[in-house]
Structure formats: structure tokens, C-alpha cells
Motif scaffolding. Sequence first.
Motif, PDB file in Angstrom:
ATOM      1  N   ASP A 139      -2.275   3.375  10.281  1.00 26.05           N
ATOM      2  CA  ASP A 139      -1.825   4.583   9.591  1.00 26.05           C
ATOM      3  C   ASP A 139      -1.980   4.447   8.071  1.00 26.05           C
ATOM      4  N   LEU A 140      -1.614   3.294   7.540  1.00 26.50           N
ATOM      5  CA  LEU A 140      -1.734   3.071   6.101  1.00 26.50           C
ATOM      6  C   LEU A 140      -3.191   3.108   5.648  1.00 26.50           C
ATOM      7  N   HIS A 147      -2.763   5.075   0.588  1.00 26.56           N
ATOM      8  CA  HIS A 147      -1.554   4.336   0.245  1.00 26.56           C
ATOM      9  C   HIS A 147      -1.921   3.237  -0.741  1.00 26.56           C
ATOM     10  N   PRO A 148      -1.002   2.872  -1.592  1.00 24.37           N
ATOM     11  CA  PRO A 148      -1.290   1.790  -2.543  1.00 24.37           C
ATOM     12  C   PRO A 148      -1.641   0.494  -1.812  1.00 24.37           C
ATOM     13  N   VAL A 149      -2.529  -0.271  -2.428  1.00 25.31           N
ATOM     14  CA  VAL A 149      -2.970  -1.532  -1.843  1.00 25.31           C
ATOM     15  C   VAL A 149      -1.770  -2.429  -1.556  1.00 25.31           C
ATOM     16  N   GLU A 150      -0.781  -2.427  -2.432  1.00 24.67           N
ATOM     17  CA  GLU A 150       0.395  -3.288  -2.215  1.00 24.67           C
ATOM     18  C   GLU A 150       1.132  -2.936  -0.925  1.00 24.67           C
ATOM     19  N   ARG A 167      -6.919  -9.614   4.828  1.00 22.86           N
ATOM     20  CA  ARG A 167      -5.975  -9.704   3.710  1.00 22.86           C
ATOM     21  C   ARG A 167      -6.705 -10.063   2.425  1.00 22.86           C
ATOM     22  N   ASP A 168      -7.647 -11.006   2.495  1.00 21.71           N
ATOM     23  CA  ASP A 168      -8.416 -11.403   1.314  1.00 21.71           C
ATOM     24  C   ASP A 168      -9.275 -10.252   0.788  1.00 21.71           C
ATOM     25  N   SER A 169      -9.762  -9.399   1.697  1.00 20.09           N
ATOM     26  CA  SER A 169     -10.654  -8.318   1.277  1.00 20.09           C
ATOM     27  C   SER A 169      -9.924  -7.241   0.477  1.00 20.09           C
ATOM     28  N   LEU A 170      -8.605  -7.244   0.502  1.00 23.04           N
ATOM     29  CA  LEU A 170      -7.861  -6.277  -0.306  1.00 23.04           C
ATOM     30  C   LEU A 170      -8.143  -6.464  -1.791  1.00 23.04           C
ATOM     31  N   ASP A 171      -8.543  -7.655  -2.174  1.00 23.15           N
ATOM     32  CA  ASP A 171      -8.836  -7.936  -3.577  1.00 23.15           C
ATOM     33  C   ASP A 171     -10.328  -7.878  -3.877  1.00 23.15           C
ATOM     34  N   GLY A 172     -11.128  -7.475  -2.885  1.00 18.93           N
ATOM     35  CA  GLY A 172     -12.580  -7.556  -2.973  1.00 18.93           C
ATOM     36  C   GLY A 172     -13.245  -6.830  -4.116  1.00 18.93           C
TER      37      GLY A 172
END
Length: 161
Positions: A103-104, A109-112, A32-37
Motif C-alpha cells: 500500500d505504501l 508516501h515519504p521514503v522514511e 531496503r538498500d534500494s531506498l537510498d539508490g
Amino acid sequence: MPPPPPYGRLRALGHHLVEIHLWLREELDRIRDSLDGDGPGVRPRELRAHCLAFCASLTRHHTGEDTGAFRVLAAQVPELRPVLRELEADHRLVEAALRRVEDLLGSRHPVEEVRNELDTLAALLETHFLYEEKKLTAALNALEDGRTEELLGVPLPPEDR
């Protein structure tokens, strides 16, 4: 990793379950944190690989429980059978959530959207883990035969996490 107990005797398997759950929580938090990496809206290249490894570990853990610890507990502690059925049903819900995350991540797909699905997975897992720990820790600690990996699907996580 600590050496296996002598003669196959389990020591605190319920506590091993908690350790595995803590490790899985930490891994999901890292994803989850790496989404903002790499900045807003950019997923790091490692995200998909890390997520797939996490999904595989979680699936092994739940499959191991269903075929290992839950069968042993159902035979030795029959009053836990309704709880075990609930937990197995949870495993199917988690598996569906893991497929949605995969799948996402497999398409654009958007990060959100990815973040929302990971948040949903995290909430589902937290409820599941807490319930499982509350209901099974003492019974698992009382077991006398078997190994962590064969009964819980995965070995104890490394201590240097």
C-alpha cells in the motif's frame, strides 16, 4: 540449482528451509538498500517491482509451508502441532505487513515511512525465521518424501546470489 534427489528422497529439507530464508533476507536487504539508490527521498523505479516480486515469493513460501510441510509435520510429528499453529499465525502477521508495504509503495508516501515499514517487516521476519529454523530444521531433515518446492512453496534459490 542442484538436481532433485533420486526417487523423491529428501535430503536435508531443513537445510533447504534455511537456504530459502537466507535468500529472502538478502532480497529484503536489497529492497531496503534500494531506498537510498537515487539520492535522498527518491525511490528507484525498480523498487516497486522488486518489492512486489519479493512479496509474492514470500507469500508463496508461507502458503507452501502451511499447505505442504506443516501438514506433513503435523501428521508425522504431532508434538510440533502447537509450534506449527504459532508459525501459521506468524504467517498471517507477515501477510498483513506485506499488504502495508504494498500500500505504501502504491501511493506517494515519504521514503522514511516506507523504510519504517520495511524495518518492521524485517524484524518480524527475522524473529519468525529464527524460531521456525530452531523448531523445524531437524524434523524437516528427517522427512523422506516430497520435494522442496511442494513442501516449502518455492524452489531452492540460485547459487549465484
